[in-house]
Every structure is written in C-alpha cells, then in structure tokens.
Design an enzyme around this catalytic site. Structure first.
Site, PDB file in Angstrom:
ATOM      1  N   TYR A  18       0.823  -1.219   0.000  1.00 44.64           N
ATOM      2  CA  TYR A  18       0.000   0.000   0.000  1.00 44.64           C
ATOM      3  C   TYR A  18       0.854   1.266   0.000  1.00 44.64           C
ATOM      4  O   TYR A  18       0.536   2.228   0.706  1.00 44.64           O
ATOM      5  CB  TYR A  18      -0.952   0.003   1.204  1.00 44.64           C
ATOM      6  CG  TYR A  18      -2.183  -0.847   0.967  1.00 44.64           C
ATOM      7  CD1 TYR A  18      -3.263  -0.342   0.252  1.00 44.64           C
ATOM      8  CD2 TYR A  18      -2.250  -2.162   1.416  1.00 44.64           C
ATOM      9  CE1 TYR A  18      -4.384  -1.120   0.005  1.00 44.64           C
ATOM     10  CE2 TYR A  18      -3.366  -2.950   1.169  1.00 44.64           C
ATOM     11  CZ  TYR A  18      -4.434  -2.417   0.463  1.00 44.64           C
ATOM     12  OH  TYR A  18      -5.539  -3.189   0.211  1.00 44.64           O
ATOM     13  N   TYR A 145     -14.543  -4.376   3.092  1.00 43.61           N
ATOM     14  CA  TYR A 145     -13.169  -4.819   2.821  1.00 43.61           C
ATOM     15  C   TYR A 145     -12.988  -6.191   3.459  1.00 43.61           C
ATOM     16  O   TYR A 145     -13.154  -6.351   4.674  1.00 43.61           O
ATOM     17  CB  TYR A 145     -12.133  -3.838   3.386  1.00 43.61           C
ATOM     18  CG  TYR A 145     -10.721  -4.341   3.144  1.00 43.61           C
ATOM     19  CD1 TYR A 145     -10.105  -4.165   1.905  1.00 43.61           C
ATOM     20  CD2 TYR A 145     -10.034  -5.046   4.129  1.00 43.61           C
ATOM     21  CE1 TYR A 145      -8.835  -4.665   1.663  1.00 43.61           C
ATOM     22  CE2 TYR A 145      -8.757  -5.551   3.895  1.00 43.61           C
ATOM     23  CZ  TYR A 145      -8.170  -5.359   2.656  1.00 43.61           C
ATOM     24  OH  TYR A 145      -6.912  -5.862   2.430  1.00 43.61           O
ATOM     25  N   ASP A 238     -17.239 -11.705   9.150  1.00 44.84           N
ATOM     26  CA  ASP A 238     -15.808 -11.432   9.021  1.00 44.84           C
ATOM     27  C   ASP A 238     -15.395 -10.581  10.227  1.00 44.84           C
ATOM     28  O   ASP A 238     -15.514  -9.362  10.209  1.00 44.84           O
ATOM     29  CB  ASP A 238     -15.524 -10.710   7.706  1.00 44.84           C
ATOM     30  CG  ASP A 238     -14.040 -10.380   7.535  1.00 44.84           C
ATOM     31  OD1 ASP A 238     -13.272 -10.583   8.495  1.00 44.84           O
ATOM     32  OD2 ASP A 238     -13.666  -9.901   6.444  1.00 44.84           O
ATOM     33  N   LYS A 267      -5.905 -11.036  12.404  1.00 45.24           N
ATOM     34  CA  LYS A 267      -5.425  -9.837  13.091  1.00 45.24           C
ATOM     35  C   LYS A 267      -5.131 -10.017  14.580  1.00 45.24           C
ATOM     36  O   LYS A 267      -4.051 -10.455  14.931  1.00 45.24           O
ATOM     37  CB  LYS A 267      -6.385  -8.678  12.820  1.00 45.24           C
ATOM     38  CG  LYS A 267      -6.380  -8.274  11.344  1.00 45.24           C
ATOM     39  CD  LYS A 267      -6.666  -6.820  11.101  1.00 45.24           C
ATOM     40  CE  LYS A 267      -6.308  -6.392   9.708  1.00 45.24           C
ATOM     41  NZ  LYS A 267      -7.424  -6.327   8.763  1.00 45.24           N
TER      42      LYS A 267
HETATM   43  C1  PLP Z   1      -7.550  -6.846   7.317  1.00 40.75           C
HETATM   44  C2  PLP Z   1      -8.840  -7.510   7.008  1.00 40.75           C
HETATM   45  C3  PLP Z   1      -8.898  -8.649   6.203  1.00 40.75           C
HETATM   46  C4  PLP Z   1      -7.682  -9.212   5.521  1.00 40.75           C
HETATM   47  O1  PLP Z   1      -6.760  -9.699   6.420  1.00 40.75           O
HETATM   48  P1  PLP Z   1      -5.227  -9.883   5.969  1.00 40.75           P
HETATM   49  O2  PLP Z   1      -4.614 -10.618   7.102  1.00 40.75           O
HETATM   50  O3  PLP Z   1      -4.686  -8.495   5.798  1.00 40.75           O
HETATM   51  O4  PLP Z   1      -5.235 -10.652   4.697  1.00 40.75           O
HETATM   52  C5  PLP Z   1     -10.127  -9.258   6.017  1.00 40.75           C
HETATM   53  N1  PLP Z   1     -11.235  -8.759   6.579  1.00 40.75           N
HETATM   54  C6  PLP Z   1     -11.220  -7.675   7.360  1.00 40.75           C
HETATM   55  C7  PLP Z   1     -12.479  -7.208   7.989  1.00 40.75           C
HETATM   56  C8  PLP Z   1     -10.022  -6.998   7.590  1.00 40.75           C
HETATM   57  O5  PLP Z   1     -10.019  -5.886   8.334  1.00 40.75           O
END
Ligand code: PLP
Length: 426
Positions: A18, A145, A238, A267
């Site tokens: 990025y 996202y 998610d 995360k």
């Molecule tokens: C960051 C993120 C992802 C992607 O995760 P990565 O480990 O960066 O591939 C998927 N969904 C959400 C909601 C995110 O914030």
C-alpha cells in the site's frame, strides 16, 4: 548487520505494501517494541496508535507471548496438518470454540484474514453444491473490505484498491449498509435477486474497517440478519478486525441476536505476533462435507496451516485476552475516547466523529472529496510522523485503534496532537 541505515538499505531492496514507492517518505527503521511503543534505531519512541495495522492488541514484544513462543520453537516448529495434528492446534480450537460459544462447531486454520475469507466463501458455495442444491449468488455490503486476494477482493466493495482487476472479479450483490429506516429497501433488494439463489452473505459486523471505519445501525443490521437466516442464506461474520474485543464485547456478533454460520478471525488472534487465520463453521456446514464420495471434500489448505508457533502465540494471546485486566483496559480506553469525542464534536473541521469500543474515528473536512485518495492523507501522516505518532489515516478519515495496554498519558498525547493538527488547518 549495522543499524542506523535501515531505511536506505530497505529502499534498495524492498517494495512496501500500500505504498507509492516514488513519493512515499523513506520508511522508519524500527528495532524493538514494548507496550504501545515502538523504537527506532536512535531509540526514539513512537506511539503505535493503530496497533500496527490493527493486529497488536496486547502491546509489542509481550513477555508472556514471547516465552511461550520460544518454548514451543524448541519443541515443535511445524508439522504437516493433513493426516497429523499437534497440541497447540487442538488446544486453540477447543478454547476458541468455547469462547465463541453458541453453534460454532469446527475450526479450519489458514494464514491470514484474506485466506480465512477465501475458506469461508469456498465452504459456503460447496456446502450448497454438496447438498445437491447449488446456490451461486453472494451478498456483501458496499464499501466492504475482506482482503486482497481475488476471492476476498471480489466480495469487497469496488474501489481504488480493486479498480485494475474489477473485470476479473466474480459478481457479488452489494447492499447498502444498514441505516435506521432502510430495512425494507435492503430486503426488497434481496428479494429481487431471489433469496433461494443466494449461498451466503459476508459482512464486517457493525464496523467496516478499511472502507473508512464506518459504523452502521445495529438494529437494522440485526433484522437484516434475521431475514437472511430465515431464507437459509449462510451468514459469514468477518470478525478479522472486530474480533477480540475491538468493538467492546469479545466479538462484535455478540451485539446482535442472530448467530453466524461461519466466523473469520485473524489480526488480533495471535496478539499481532504471528500470521494466523481461522474460519469456524457450524457442525451443520461441516456435516455437508462428510461423504464416501471424495468429491465432497473441502480441497483447500496452505503449507503453513495450523503452524504450531502461530497457534501457540494465539493461545498465549488468549491468556492475556481472558484476564479481566484486558476488559478493564478496553473500558478505560472507551471512556477516555468518549470525552475526546465531545471535544471533536465541537470542532467545525471535524465531520461525523464516532466511537465503537476502542475505535474512535472522524473525517477531516476538506475541499476535496472524501475517500482513500484524498490528498490530505499524506499531510496528516507526515504531521504525526514528525511527532512520533503512528497514525495512518484512510484518506481524510483519521482514526485511533490502540493496543489495549496503551496508557492514559499516551492517549492524551495522541488527542493533543490531533487537536494541534486541526488548529493548523483553521
Ligand atoms: C484486514 C482484514 C482482512 C484481511 O486480512 P489480511 O490478514 O490483511 O489478509 C479481512 N477482513 C477484514 C475485515 C479486515 O479488516
């Protein structure tokens, strides 16, 4: 290897994520971390105000996680996960399912948030196929996202991130985010698609992260999920960014009445120590893959699936997360954010200040259009960098998303810098 010239050596050999490499300032070399602080080669301290891309929930180089990790590295560092298993993977799955509660029955491991999403999408589509009633449509929210791999990009809102690839992404039906009074519209949209053709609905519960820290209406969201569940549309929560306390409770889905069929985690999962992704599913979904017919298998796996070190880091992070001190810290941050929110509300250069759990966000009023490419972003980034604050805005959206161990004093330093920055604009 010598220190003090990391950034020059970096530029000769590294391409950053990025980052427009031609115009971006040289990266700052970071050599160590402690709590909410990161230290450069001259030992200057930087406050990590956004938890290093939202992963670091307990602070840097936490001794509890580090010790467990070191011990595991001397025991078993990796092992193929098809046909074999190991204690960290089993222990973590048991503890995660217990923590998630409800109907989540199985854990599928992968490497990161994007892969956790890919796995969930494949599970959902193949679930219907295995049952002999294929459904091929997928629902997602505008501005969503879900990651940067192709499947994850497909279910993400079309944006500057996806522009070059839009024609290669599979079609997804995008709904407006829930707002007071738009439920009928959302349901009408789904009815027009025909709910019996919709395999799954993937969403970031209550808080859309990369889309601009958008917080949306809980009541309408809850009713939308109830409608989708009634139509047997599989619900994929998610929680890659919202999981592990970010929105207040342990998981954002605890704030609605409907249980998801699948949950994606990453995360905060390892406390920001190791890359690890998890997709949980209900036993109902799992059972649709059980068959004498090998074609009903979920043909998916990554080399590092359930890496023992990553699972160990996640177990150690869970120890810290379940300590009552973690929840108390989140409440403390929320209370401090609330009083700063009042200050922001009174500032005419601030648009839509908002707060959920430990996430505080607002737009800076500019003469340019809101959005990721808003030119204010570079200026904001540079201003805070000079003051040794790691705040990386999303366009003209500024947000604080700190490690839970951040001190009151460190938070006040961030608030004061934001106030000073807003002064420079007026
Ligand atoms: C960051 C993120 C992802 C992607 O995760 P990565 O480990 O960066 O591939 C998927 N969904 C959400 C909601 C995110 O914030």
């Amino acid at each position: 290897m010598q220190n003090n010239n990391l950034s020059a050596r970096d530029l000769a050999v590294i391409w950053h994520p990025y980052t427009q490499m031609q115009t971006a300032p040289a990266p700052i070399g970071i050599v160590r971390g402690a709590g909410a602080l990161l230290f450069d080669e001259q030992d200057n301290a930087y406050i990590d105000a956004t938890s290093s891309w939202w992963v670091n929930i307990h602070g840097h180089a936490h001794p509890h996680i580090a010790k467990q990790l070191a011990a595991q590295a001397l025991e078993l560092e990796h092992c193929i996960f098809a046909g074999y298993t190991h204690p960290p993977a089993v222990n973590l799955a048991e503890r995660l399912l217990q923590l998630l509660g409800g109907q989540q029955g199985k854990v599928f491991y992968s490497d990161n948030g994007s892969t956790a999403v890919e796995v969930a999408l494949k599970m959902a589509l193949q679930y219907w196929d295995n049952k002999g009633m294929p459904r091929r449509n997928i629902l997602a929210f505008k501005n969503a996202y879900h990651g940067d791999t192709f499947g994850a990009m497909s279910v993400s809102g079309r944006s500057v991130f996806t522009r070059v690839f839009d024609d290669l992404l599979f079609d997804v039906h995008f709904l407006d985010v829930p707002a007071p009074g738009n439920l009928d519209e959302l349901i009408a949209h789904i009815k027009k698609i025909d709910p019996s053709t919709i395999a799954a609905f993937i969403f970031e519960p209550l808080l859309q992260g990369s889309g601009g820290m958008i917080m949306y209406d809980k009541t309408t969201f809850d009713k939308l999920l109830q409608y989708c569940a009634g139509e047997k549309i599989l619900l994929i929560a998610d929680e890659v960014m919202t999981g592990f306390g970010r929105t207040g409770p342990d998981f954002a889905m605890q704030q609605v009445s409907v249980e998801p069929d699948m949950i994606c985690l990453s995360k905060g999962l390892t406390g920001g120590t190791m890359a690890l992704g998890v997709t949980t599913s209900t036993n109902t979904i799992y059972e649709a893959f059980l068959s004498a017919d090998k074609l009903k298998t979920l043909f998916h796996g990554h080399s590092f699936t359930a890496n023992p070190l990553a699972c160990t880091a996640a177990l150690a992070s869970l120890d810290l997360f379940l300590d009552p001190a973690c929840k108390a810290n989140r409440e403390r941050i929320n209370a401090l954010h609330q009083s700063f929110l009042l200050t922001l509300q009174a500032n005419p250069l601030v648009k839509n200040p908002r707060l959920l759990g430990t996430v505080l966000a607002f737009e800076i009023v500019t003469s340019h259009a809101d959005g990721y490419t808003n030119s204010l972003a570079d200026k904001v980034h540079a201003f805070f960098r000079e003051r040794r604050l790691m705040l990386r805005p999303l366009g003209n959206t500024l947000y604080i998303l700190p490690p839970y161990c951040i001190t009151d004093e460190q938070l006040h330093t961030i608030y004061n810098a934001i106030t000073t920055f807003l002064h420079t604009l007026s």
